[in-house]
Design an enzyme around this catalytic site. Structure first.
Site, PDB file in Angstrom:
ATOM      1  CB  VAL A  76      -0.591   0.337   1.310  1.00 25.83           C
ATOM      2  CG1 VAL A  76      -1.934   1.153   0.938  1.00 25.83           C
ATOM      3  CG2 VAL A  76      -2.217  -0.991   1.210  1.00 25.83           C
ATOM      4  CB  SER A  77       2.273   3.540  -2.426  1.00 26.72           C
ATOM      5  OG  SER A  77       2.663   4.741  -2.685  1.00 26.72           O
ATOM      6  N   PRO A  78       0.803   5.300   0.588  1.00 23.20           N
ATOM      7  CG  PRO A  78       2.438   6.894   1.026  1.00 23.20           C
ATOM      8  CD  PRO A  78       2.536   5.335   0.300  1.00 23.20           C
TER       9      PRO A  78
END
Length: 733
Positions: free
Chosen positions: A306-308
């Site tokens: 999961v990347s911001p």
């Protein structure tokens, strides 16, 4: 440019205090009724050396700390039955937990409290910021870029954790805990969607999104004082700040906003004591002496993929989207970068993702009505993941026994991710490797055929689990842990689980808990994963994602059966939790503290030019009048920040003149709008500067301000002396 407002993120002090005034008048029905738990909270500074030390996370040798954007903290809660069990959860503004840190904290707790707090009921978790000093882990592969072990990084974290737990212990009071959860849709995207798509279609069809969007929050309510804190868990990487950032901060889960306001003629630098009336800084001005401190923590979950950087990954040379399967641009990974919502300003992206989490947390906090009820419990075991037998189902219904492998990293590990690309000619999705890098690998350690077969289809780049010189390169013995507070169950995992890996683990544990004969749990059980907890062992993907060998699969150390091993062992812990039994404690992890090597050179001395004092202003404020949204910058003659970390103190301070005679602290190292930047005129120079930048918030109070700098200089003979300096006064209209 950064937003004109100091942003509200993990520790939004003033905003949260103002919000609490409203919350206290809207007490939830029954929240102050007879309490079923004792609750204590604590918080302490763990900001490490702000100079010369490599930052932990990106493994970029050039990412060296050179100042502070905002400070890092350890936050702890203790929940206890009045006459029974208790659990401790610690949230660190650090990249991850560390086995040697955990070992030494537990030793201190045992010395102080006996068997009250042990490895069984204490969890220490990291938020996964990639903007904190490294060198505090004990395995070689995690401290190579920091030039080995950094004792100063290690000590401040151990001390801070201990002090936050002591505070929580001493603050134990009757209280209640409320729980709430809700969707946060715009704070994370899947950075390895091609691997996620390799999971079975029928499994993927159960979920609306390819990342977890749910935040779970617990709200602590003191029987006398009302709401006193909250902890929440949400999965998104701490990579809003890039691999080129050099200012210490907690990324999108680690900041506190303090909206006060912020001063005379430039004064000469002068000696100073490290007096805590200033060192305690702004946040204490808001704290009531007779009530416990409010503690709020934004914890990490299964953030593996999961990347911001929610706008997606693009090639920086062409502006086009990166290759879907390999995250490359014309076959090279170095040009492919994820873009945050504030692109191209990473500070803005950090602010936006942090604010989104904060707003959701406030909403959940305000609307929480469900009370945690029931026992406090825990289970824990150490497991040797280098050779763990795992029973997995075969096609046709029977089971077969397979094994995990000694730790190893694949070729795609060196490719990095879209949050921080690697170098050379490595690419994600590489399940073959190449001859040149195998020759380089073999100079360090040639993996044997059994290991090669065990790790397939991962081509081994570094056989870390079998590299033992000068000491262990990677962990073998890992902790697994379950904490229970009523219907909340926390799964403490020592790794970064991908979205689907986390879903499978939660589902497996839930099935065990809800099928127990005593019906202790029903379908309302709340299960959260606390990632990067108690130690660190990189990633865990599903078996299917592992086959694709993107970064996360290449970093799943113990082979394709790693997730199945975790599921098997957590099911045992869950079964013991509901039966009241116990599990085998397992082998103790090694304590390698005495074997650590450090190549980081110490501070030899600090110096200033002739007729210049430490703390003198080098470049004063450029004019005497500013408006909201302007940036005020002052540069002081300074000294190396490693001489004194200013723990629970500050290097930078903005002060507001009150009644034309008294300077009041307004903004400090904890504020998003204030940046402390440290530099030398040349690499080996004993001289240095501190530049303090204040981005004046829209909410600032008009008035007269000044900027102050606090530091400590070291003489050739080793003595350390504190100093301070002040800018000229200026007006903010």
């Amino acid at each position: 440019m950064v937003s004109k407002d100091c942003c509200c993120m993990e520790r939004p002090s003033v905003v949260i205090w103002l919000s609490l005034l409203l919350f206290l008048s809207l007490q939830i029905e029954g929240s102050l009724s007879a309490s079923n738990y004792l609750v204590g909270l604590g918080s302490y500074d763990i900001t490490g050396p702000a100079a010369d030390v490599n930052m932990m996370g990106y493994a970029n040798m050039e990412q060296i700390a050179s100042g502070i954007h905002f400070r890092l903290r350890s936050r702890a809660f203790i929940v206890a039955e009045p006459q029974g069990n208790r659990v401790v959860f610690v949230n660190l503004d650090a990249c991850m937990a560390s086995q040697i840190v955990t070992i030494k904290v537990l030793e201190r707790l045992k010395e102080r409290y006996g068997e009250l707090y042990t490895e069984k009921n204490v969890a220490i978790s990291g938020i996964h910021s990639h903007a904190g000093p490294g060198g505090y882990l004990q395995y070689v592969v995690y401290i190579v870029t920091s030039l080995g072990f950094v004792r100063q990084s290690f000590d401040v974290i151990v001390n801070g954790i201990e002090k936050s737990i002591i505070q929580a212990h001493e603050n134990l009071r009757p209280g209640s805990i409320l729980i709430n959860k809700g969707e946060l849709l715009d704070a994370g995207v899947n950075r390895s969607p091609s691997a996620y798509l390799n999971n079975p279609a029928d499994e993927r069809s159960k979920y609306k999104y390819n990342v977890d969007k749910e935040m779970t929050l617990i709200k602590f309510v003191d029987e006398e004082w009302g709401p006193m804190g909250s902890f929440n868990w949400f999965a998104t990487h701490g990579t809003s700040m890039s691999r080129t950032n050099s200012l210490i901060n907690g990324d999108n889960k680690g900041n506190e906003l303090m909206e006060l306001a912020a001063s005379f003629k430039s004064s000469q630098g002068q000696p100073a004591t490290r007096f805590l009336s200033v060192a305690r800084r702004v946040r204490n001005a808001l704290r009531k002496a007779d009530r416990p401190q409010f503690v709020s923590a934004f914890c990490q979950s299964n953030c593996g993929d999961v990347s911001p950087n929610t706008l997606g990954a693009f090639c920086i040379d062409t502006g086009l989207p990166c290759d879907f399967n390999h995250s490359t641009c014309n076959g090279k990974n170095e040009q492919c970068y994820g873009r945050g919502p504030g692109y191209p300003d990473e500070f803005k992206s950090t602010e936006i993702i942090g604010k989104r989490q904060f707003k959701k947390a406030v909403e959940l906090f305000n609307k929480a009505t469900e009370k945690l009820k029931g026992k406090v419990g825990y289970q824990h075991a150490y497991l040797d993941f280098s050779d763990l037998e795992v029973s997995v189902p075969k096609v046709g219904g029977a089971n077969e026994v397979v094994k995990t492998c000694p730790a190893a990293m694949g070729f795609a590990f060196a490719a990095g991710t879209t949050d921080g690309p690697g170098a050379f000619d490595f690419t994600q999705g590489d399940d073959q490797g190449n001859t040149f890098w195998r020759l380089v690998r073999n100079l360090l350690k040639t993996p044997h055929q059994e290991q090669i077969n065990c790790q397939k289809p991962k081509p081994i780049l570094l056989d870390t689990g079998e590299m033992k010189q000068p000491y262990d390169w990677a962990p073998s013995i890992l902790p697994v842990q379950v904490l229970q507070i009523g219907q909340l169950v926390i799964l403490s995992v020592p790794a970064e689980f991908t979205t689907m890996a986390g879903r499978r683990l939660r589902d497996a544990v839930k099935m065990v808990l809800t099928s127990g004969r005593n019906r202790q749990f029903d379908s309302n059980v709340k299960i959260v994963i606390a990632g990067l907890t108690n130690t660190y062992s990189q990633y865990v993907t599903t078996f299917e994602e592992y086959q694709v060998q993107r970064y996360e699969g290449a970093s799943t150390l113990y082979g394709p059966q790693t997730l199945n091993a975790y599921i098997q062992e957590f099911k045992k812990l869950a079964a013991a939790l509901i039966s009241g039994g116990s599990v085998e404690p397992g082998p103790q992890p090694p304590d390698l503290l005495d074997k650590q090597i450090s190549l980081l050179t110490p501070v030899v001395l600090d110096a200033t030019p002739l007729a210049v004092n430490f703390g003198d202003v080098k470049d004063d404020v450029p004019n005497s009048n500013f408006k909201r949204g302007d940036v005020v910058s002052v540069t002081f003659w300074s000294a190396c920040p490693r001489n004194d970390l200013m723990t629970e103190g500050t290097f930078a301070l903005v002060e507001l003149l009150q009644d034309q005679k008294t300077w009041l602290p307004a903004y400090d190292d904890d504020d998003f709008c204030l940046r402390f930047k440290w530099s030398r005129p040349a690499k080996l120079s004993p001289q240095s500067y501190a530049t303090i930048e204040w981005r004046i918030p829209e909410s600032v109070v008009s008035g007269v301000y000044r900027i102050r700098h606090f530091g400590a200089s070291k003489s050739l003979f080793g003595s350390v002396r504190h100093f301070t300096g002040s800018s000229s006064a200026f007006v903010v209209e």
